[in-house]
Design a protein around this motif. Structure first.
Motif, mmCIF file in Angstrom:
data_model
loop_
_atom_site.group_PDB
_atom_site.id
_atom_site.type_symbol
_atom_site.label_atom_id
_atom_site.label_comp_id
_atom_site.label_asym_id
_atom_site.label_seq_id
_atom_site.Cartn_x
_atom_site.Cartn_y
_atom_site.Cartn_z
ATOM 1 N N LEU A 102 -13.738 17.052 -14.358
ATOM 2 C CA LEU A 102 -12.282 16.953 -14.528
ATOM 3 C C LEU A 102 -11.559 17.767 -13.466
ATOM 4 O O LEU A 102 -10.546 17.329 -12.905
ATOM 5 C CB LEU A 102 -11.886 17.447 -15.928
ATOM 6 C CG LEU A 102 -12.201 16.481 -17.057
ATOM 7 C CD1 LEU A 102 -11.883 17.122 -18.401
ATOM 8 C CD2 LEU A 102 -11.409 15.190 -16.898
ATOM 9 N N LEU A 103 -12.092 18.960 -13.172
ATOM 10 C CA LEU A 103 -11.453 19.809 -12.170
ATOM 11 C C LEU A 103 -11.556 19.184 -10.785
ATOM 12 O O LEU A 103 -10.713 19.435 -9.924
ATOM 13 C CB LEU A 103 -12.064 21.209 -12.186
ATOM 14 C CG LEU A 103 -11.627 22.045 -13.388
ATOM 15 C CD1 LEU A 103 -12.527 23.253 -13.567
ATOM 16 C CD2 LEU A 103 -10.185 22.490 -13.226
ATOM 17 N N ARG A 145 -4.286 14.881 -10.944
ATOM 18 C CA ARG A 145 -4.259 14.832 -12.402
ATOM 19 C C ARG A 145 -3.100 13.997 -12.934
ATOM 20 O O ARG A 145 -3.128 13.551 -14.063
ATOM 21 C CB ARG A 145 -4.198 16.251 -12.971
ATOM 22 C CG ARG A 145 -3.003 17.078 -12.520
ATOM 23 C CD ARG A 145 -3.213 18.536 -12.901
ATOM 24 N NE ARG A 145 -2.110 19.400 -12.531
ATOM 25 C CZ ARG A 145 -1.936 19.909 -11.325
ATOM 26 N NH1 ARG A 145 -2.781 19.623 -10.358
ATOM 27 N NH2 ARG A 145 -0.917 20.700 -11.064
ATOM 28 N N PHE A 161 -8.449 17.614 -9.968
ATOM 29 C CA PHE A 161 -7.308 18.498 -10.236
ATOM 30 C C PHE A 161 -6.048 18.084 -9.472
ATOM 31 O O PHE A 161 -4.960 18.027 -10.015
ATOM 32 C CB PHE A 161 -7.673 19.934 -9.888
ATOM 33 C CG PHE A 161 -6.579 20.923 -10.148
ATOM 34 C CD1 PHE A 161 -6.297 21.334 -11.437
ATOM 35 C CD2 PHE A 161 -5.810 21.427 -9.106
ATOM 36 C CE1 PHE A 161 -5.275 22.241 -11.681
ATOM 37 C CE2 PHE A 161 -4.785 22.330 -9.352
ATOM 38 C CZ PHE A 161 -4.524 22.735 -10.646
ATOM 39 N N ARG A 162 -6.203 17.773 -8.203
ATOM 40 C CA ARG A 162 -5.059 17.417 -7.361
ATOM 41 C C ARG A 162 -4.442 16.089 -7.778
ATOM 42 O O ARG A 162 -3.320 15.784 -7.400
ATOM 43 C CB ARG A 162 -5.501 17.288 -5.904
ATOM 44 C CG ARG A 162 -5.588 18.587 -5.189
ATOM 45 C CD ARG A 162 -4.278 18.950 -4.557
ATOM 46 N NE ARG A 162 -4.002 20.343 -4.815
ATOM 47 C CZ ARG A 162 -2.839 20.932 -4.550
ATOM 48 N NH1 ARG A 162 -1.864 20.247 -4.026
ATOM 49 N NH2 ARG A 162 -2.657 22.188 -4.822
#
Lengths: 340, 234
Positions: B99-100, B106, B103-104
């Motif tokens: 998921l991270l 999201r 991150f950009r």
């Protein structure tokens, strides 16, 4: 000493320990994300307390002007580093202006505990990310020692500014509520219940934030692996700003909770912060539950030592750190720059 | 059209040059490999392209010069680096690591997670496990999956086979070939020259910071100097 006294001392220790726990949590958080030992944490306690006390008495807190000045400096620092001007203007110029306007309008009306507390938080909290942007962001790649020295410098500057903006007299605020709860021999004052309740709620909130939101996970990721975080596009400067903001808010809230119980001076924060720091160190600057337990232990140790040897209570509390450090150094836990 | 163009790139650690005047290009959807011995500057080259290390020279992505763009800006434009040490979030779950990775991005809804799980079914099985408990091959898969979560147009892989058992290495190279088929351009740094030249269209040989040979992967694999230095007699 009978069981009633023991119960009272334990209760006292847990209430104080709850405050230390909040501070210890924020110290661990800031250190994990930015590697900064957040020495000025105590100043945020004092600022929060004195700002709230001023609002409580219906006057305008001097820290309002400090907020505006720091915001302006942070704006300049951000523009020099070619940050996005519009966003910088909103976060560091518009925000303090709005807070100032609200405070000047509301403060003379004596709007009550909740509004005063919210205003005090709004005045003190943004100072932390401003300070991060001005002082720590340019040092992001520096060693832990350099960051520590910068943190000590910020502590000294803020303590001095606290004298300028709040004056040398101490302040105390009225309690949030004048009810109390009786449990057998024990009487829990309303303020103690507020402290315990808000601390527990805040911890639950932090748990939710770090466990279940992507932003919270991004902060944890920054702490776990800084390079990995940068490679997925998490801006470490942004994480640092958020960590500082959380620490500032927690510090200010602790001050707001404490100031109805005890008179706070511009320099009272340091010793309070140092006790949170003691707890964080005992927990090795790495474990959140460990820091909370250590903080409660510090609170209880403090209340018992003030009963038996009140002149030595600070000495006893801070001496407790030595055996822990010895034990830790024997077990050899290296914390600095593990990932580099 | 080249997705990445590097022109006369130099990187130094203090006074010691690590990469000197390296030029290379990765075409859209292409697979380019940089091979060379240990310490030749291959990882340094990738780190400089990603913006982890400062460098001199020009880096163009999609025809636009990157200049002083930070890592985050490069991720946003569609570059991703899977570093040699993987740099996973060891104490977090596989799912959180992935998921991270997005991150950009999201705020843009997308089925990236399902796509990554489809590519690496093993990661789906292990999604609740901490990244630090994975095996070496799984870690490499997770690092690649995390990078893919950002929907990159250029994926840079730094020694993906390093420290893996031969069978796993074969898996990883099969996945690299699969990825390439999805249209993402790949810049692959490898010590395992034979496997790298097999999947790549083009290769560069980097020695002590300089490109000493370049050409079609097939031609390089047949070049007598390469055979002698990197591929051995077998």
């Amino acid at each position: 000493m009978d069981s009633t006294i023991v119960a009272i001392l334990v209760q006292d220790g847990i209430v104080n320990g709850a405050i230390y726990a909040l501070l210890a949590l924020s110290l661990v958080l800031v250190f994990a994300v930015t590697r900064v030992v957040f020495v000025p944490q105590g100043e945020f306690v004092a600022y929060g307390a004195l700002t709230y006390a001023a609002l409580d008495s219906g006057s305008t807190p001097g820290s309002l002007w400090l907020l505006c000045a720091l915001g302006a400096l942070a704006f300049v620092a951000g523009v020099i580093r070619r940050g996005p001007v519009l966003r910088l203007a909103v976060t560091s110029l518009v925000l303090p202006a709005v807070v100032t306007g609200l405070t000047l309008w509301l403060a003379p009306l004596k709007p009550g505990v909740a509004v005063n507390a919210a205003l005090a938080l709004a005045i003190v909290t943004p100072m932390a990310p401003y300070i991060y942007r001005i002082g720590f962001q340019p040092l992001a790649e520096a060693s832990v020692l350099v960051l520590l020295i910068a943190a000590v410098a910020v502590h000294l500057v803020l303590a001095g500014l606290g004298l300028v903006f709040f004056g040398p007299e101490g302040s105390r605020a009225t309690a949030f509520a004048d009810f109390s709860l009786s449990l057998g021999d024990l009487t829990l004052p309303g303020q103690a219940l507020w402290i315990l309740g808000l601390t527990a709620a805040l911890m639950a909130g932090l748990y939710g934030f770090f466990g279940f939101t992507l932003l919270g996970k991004a902060l944890r990721a920054t702490a776990v692996n800084r390079l990995g975080a940068r490679l997925v596009g998490i801006a470490t400067a942004q994480s640092g700003g958020i960590a500082f903001a959380l620490a500032g808010a927690i510090g200010a809230l602790s001050g707001i909770l404490v100031v109805p119980l005890t008179t706070v001076y511009y320099d009272s924060g340091f010793v309070i912060g140092l006790k949170g720091f003691t707890a964080a160190i005992i927990a090795g600057m790495g474990s959140y539950p460990g820091a909370v337990l250590a903080a409660l232990a510090v609170g209880v140790l403090e209340s018992f030592s003030s009963f038996w040897a009140s002149a030595f209570k600070e000495v006893i509390v801070f001496t407790a750190i030595i055996p822990v450090l010895l034990w830790r150094s024997l077990r050899h836990v290296t914390l600095e720059d593990e990932e580099e | 059209m080249n997705v990445l163009e590097v022109e006369r790139l130099s990187v130094a650690y203090g006074a010691i040059p690590a990469v000197e005047e390296v030029s290379l290009a990765v075409p859209e959807g292409g697979l380019v490999t940089v091979i060379g011995p240990n310490g030749a500057g291959k990882s340094t080259l990738l780190n400089a392209i990603m913006g982890v290390l400062p460098s001199r020279g020009a880096i163009r992505f999609d025809g636009a010069a990157l200049g002083a763009a930070g890592i985050e800006a490069r991720v946003e434009r569609g570059m991703a680096l899977v570093p040699e040490k993987r740099e996973l979030f060891a104490t977090m779950t596989v799912a959180d690591n992935l998921l991270l990775g997005g991150f950009r991005f999201r705020r843009q809804a997308g089925g990236e997670l399902e796509r990554v799980y489809a590519l690496f079914p093993r990661l789906k099985e292990r999604r609740a496990q901490q990244a630090g408990t994975l095996s070496g091959g799984e870690r490499q898969m997770l690092a690649m999956g995390r990078a893919l979560m950002a929907k990159p147009r250029l994926l840079m892989l730094d020694e993906p086979s390093l420290g893996l058992a031969p069978l796993i290495v074969r898996d990883i190279f099969r996945i690299i070939a699969d990825l390439r088929a999805t249209g993402v351009a790949i810049l692959l740094v490898e010590q395992n020259a034979r496997a790298a030249l097999q999947v790549a269209d083009r290769g560069y040989v980097l020695e002590t910071g300089r490109v000493t040979l370049e050409g079609d992967a097939g031609a390089l694999a047949g070049d007598s100097r390469i055979v002698e230095m990197y591929l051995g007699a077998g």
